[in-house]
Write a protein that holds these residues in place. Structure first.
Motif, short mmCIF file in Angstrom:
data_model
loop_
_atom_site.label_atom_id
_atom_site.label_comp_id
_atom_site.label_asym_id
_atom_site.label_seq_id
_atom_site.Cartn_x
_atom_site.Cartn_y
_atom_site.Cartn_z
N VAL A 122 0.84 -1.20 0.00
CA VAL A 122 0.00 0.00 0.00
C VAL A 122 0.88 1.25 0.00
O VAL A 122 0.63 2.21 -0.74
N VAL A 123 1.92 1.22 0.84
CA VAL A 123 2.84 2.37 0.91
C VAL A 123 3.59 2.52 -0.42
O VAL A 123 3.73 3.64 -0.94
N MET A 124 4.07 1.41 -0.97
CA MET A 124 4.80 1.47 -2.23
C MET A 124 3.90 2.01 -3.35
O MET A 124 4.35 2.78 -4.21
N GLN A 125 2.63 1.60 -3.34
CA GLN A 125 1.70 2.10 -4.35
C GLN A 125 1.51 3.61 -4.20
O GLN A 125 1.47 4.34 -5.21
N PHE A 126 1.40 4.09 -2.95
CA PHE A 126 1.28 5.54 -2.74
C PHE A 126 2.50 6.27 -3.27
O PHE A 126 2.38 7.29 -3.97
N LEU A 127 3.70 5.76 -2.95
CA LEU A 127 4.93 6.44 -3.37
C LEU A 127 5.02 6.50 -4.89
O LEU A 127 5.45 7.52 -5.45
N SER A 128 4.62 5.43 -5.57
CA SER A 128 4.73 5.42 -7.03
C SER A 128 3.71 6.37 -7.67
O SER A 128 4.01 7.05 -8.65
N LYS A 129 2.50 6.45 -7.09
CA LYS A 129 1.46 7.30 -7.66
C LYS A 129 1.62 8.76 -7.27
O LYS A 129 1.10 9.65 -7.95
N SER A 130 2.32 9.03 -6.16
CA SER A 130 2.41 10.41 -5.67
C SER A 130 3.15 11.33 -6.63
O SER A 130 2.93 12.54 -6.63
N PHE A 131 4.03 10.76 -7.47
CA PHE A 131 4.78 11.60 -8.40
C PHE A 131 3.87 12.22 -9.46
O PHE A 131 4.23 13.20 -10.10
N ALA A 132 2.68 11.62 -9.66
CA ALA A 132 1.74 12.17 -10.62
C ALA A 132 0.85 13.25 -10.00
O ALA A 132 0.05 13.87 -10.72
N CYS A 133 0.98 13.48 -8.70
CA CYS A 133 0.18 14.51 -8.02
C CYS A 133 0.85 15.87 -8.20
O CYS A 133 2.02 16.04 -7.83
N HIS A 134 0.10 16.84 -8.71
CA HIS A 134 0.67 18.16 -8.98
C HIS A 134 0.15 19.23 -8.03
O HIS A 134 0.42 20.42 -8.24
N ASN A 135 -0.59 18.82 -6.98
CA ASN A 135 -1.02 19.78 -5.96
C ASN A 135 -1.23 19.02 -4.65
O ASN A 135 -1.32 17.79 -4.63
#
Length: 375
Positions: free
Chosen positions: A149-162
């Motif tokens: 779950v944590v790894m998934q958050f870290l990988s997806k967080s780079f696509a967050c722009h705000n």
């Protein structure tokens, strides 16, 4: 042994039963039965680990008990040690785990019982090892799943722009852990909060966050967990306090998740700061470039006007010299000085300004930093 062998002894020979009891004293728990029916009732109340059956029971009760247990799905795995008369050795349906021809000396019976104890201890040890291995495997799989779950958050967080997108992603991760709480973000005098139920943050929860934001990295009070970093606080209100192993994993994973949120928020703030700086540089480049162009035009116009004025003055001096009646040598000297002055003025007018050239170099360097400036 922590769990001693539980043995049923089935025989009509009371003296034999007493000898078995004495030998197994302190080694196993023994229950004695004088008939097959009594033993079956005992099995229904408490299933034994093993049974010692005397097949010479009246009315073929011993053999019937043996076959009844073997044919019962729930009791077929009970270990059976049989005392078998010689005339029953080849009987159909005889499926003992171990067999002793009767009558048998006490030494042989005791040897068989000791072997049964050793077998039971070995099986108990193997079961304990298997249970431990299963627990380790289950714990490892659970930990890997939760860490995923944590790894998934870290990988997806780079696509967050705000920061709002980061908060939504973090709350989704908390929901996957079946946790309730909130993600509280702060930056530059502003803040954003998002709860796992997508409702408003309760007043007591906001008070808890604000009071504990500066008290430490990880704070745990009863079923509440607060994890703090510079720009984020994660509040959990339903910690699994009844499961110590899962509680430890949840605490570690939430701390890692919060650190990942902090890292992404810092990255977004840095990107925003760099964007403002880049915009400032572009504005400065635009203004400096226009000023340089204007300065160059003004400088060239001033130089040309200066040169024309100087030439006019020199011409007037030359004309005046002709009417002043000066000695020829003096007049030649003055005219030579005027010619030299005219040449120097021409050289000055013909050279580009040093300030203009340096400013052009500055503009080119700033353009490299800020990117191409659209005209």
């Amino acid at each position: 042994m922590s769990n001693p062998l539980f043995l049923h002894v089935v025989s009509a020979d009371d003296a034999f039963v007493d000898r078995v009891r004495r030998h197994m004293a302190g080694k196993a728990e023994c229950c004695a039965f004088g008939s097959a029916a009594a033993c079956l009732n005992g099995v229904r109340r408490h299933v034994p680990d093993a049974v010692l059956i005397d097949l010479s029971l009246p009315d073929d009760g011993g053999f019937e008990l043996h076959r009844g247990l073997k044919g019962d799905f729930d009791h077929a795995d009970i270990y059976q040690l049989l005392l078998c008369p010689p005339d029953m050795m080849g009987r159909d349906g005889l499926e003992a785990d171990d067999l002793v021809a009767s009558p048998a000396p006490d030494a042989l019976i005791e040897f068989k019982l000791d072997a049964l104890l050793a077998l039971f201890e070995a099986r108990a040890g193997m079961r304990a090892q298997m249970e431990y291995a299963q627990n380790v495997a289950f714990t490892s799989m659970s930990a890997m799943g939760e860490l995923g779950v944590v790894m998934q958050f870290l990988s997806k967080s780079f696509a967050c722009h705000n920061v709002q997108a980061v908060a939504r992603l973090a709350v989704d991760a908390l929901r996957q852990y079946e946790l309730e709480g909130a993600v509280y973000l702060v930056w530059d005098g502003d803040h954003h909060v998002l709860t796992t139920d997508e409702g408003p943050l309760a007043a007591e929860q906001e008070t808890m966050i604000l009071q504990r934001r500066t008290l430490g990295r990880v704070l745990e009070i009863e079923r509440n967990l607060v994890v703090n970093f510079d720009h984020v606080t994660v509040l959990i209100t339903n910690l699994p306090v009844d499961d110590a192993t899962r509680l430890g994993r949840i605490r570690d994973n939430v701390a890692t998740l919060t650190e990942g949120v902090e890292s992404r928020i810092q990255g977004l703030l840095l990107e925003h700061d760099n964007l403002l700086k880049q915009q400032g540089i572009r504005y400065a480049v635009h203004e400096i470039r226009d000023s340089v162009i204007d300065l160059d035009a003004r400088q060239m116009a001033d130089l040309m006007q200066t040169g024309a004025l100087v030439n006019a003055v020199i011409d007037e001096f030359e004309t005046a010299f002709h009417h002043m009646g000066l000695h020829v040598e003096h007049e030649n000297v003055l005219i030579a000085d005027l010619v030299e002055l005219r040449q120097k003025i021409g050289e000055i007018v013909g050279k580009p300004g040093e300030v203009h050239q340096k400013l052009k170099i500055v503009v080119e360097a700033l353009q490299t930093l800020a990117g191409e400036i659209q005209s």
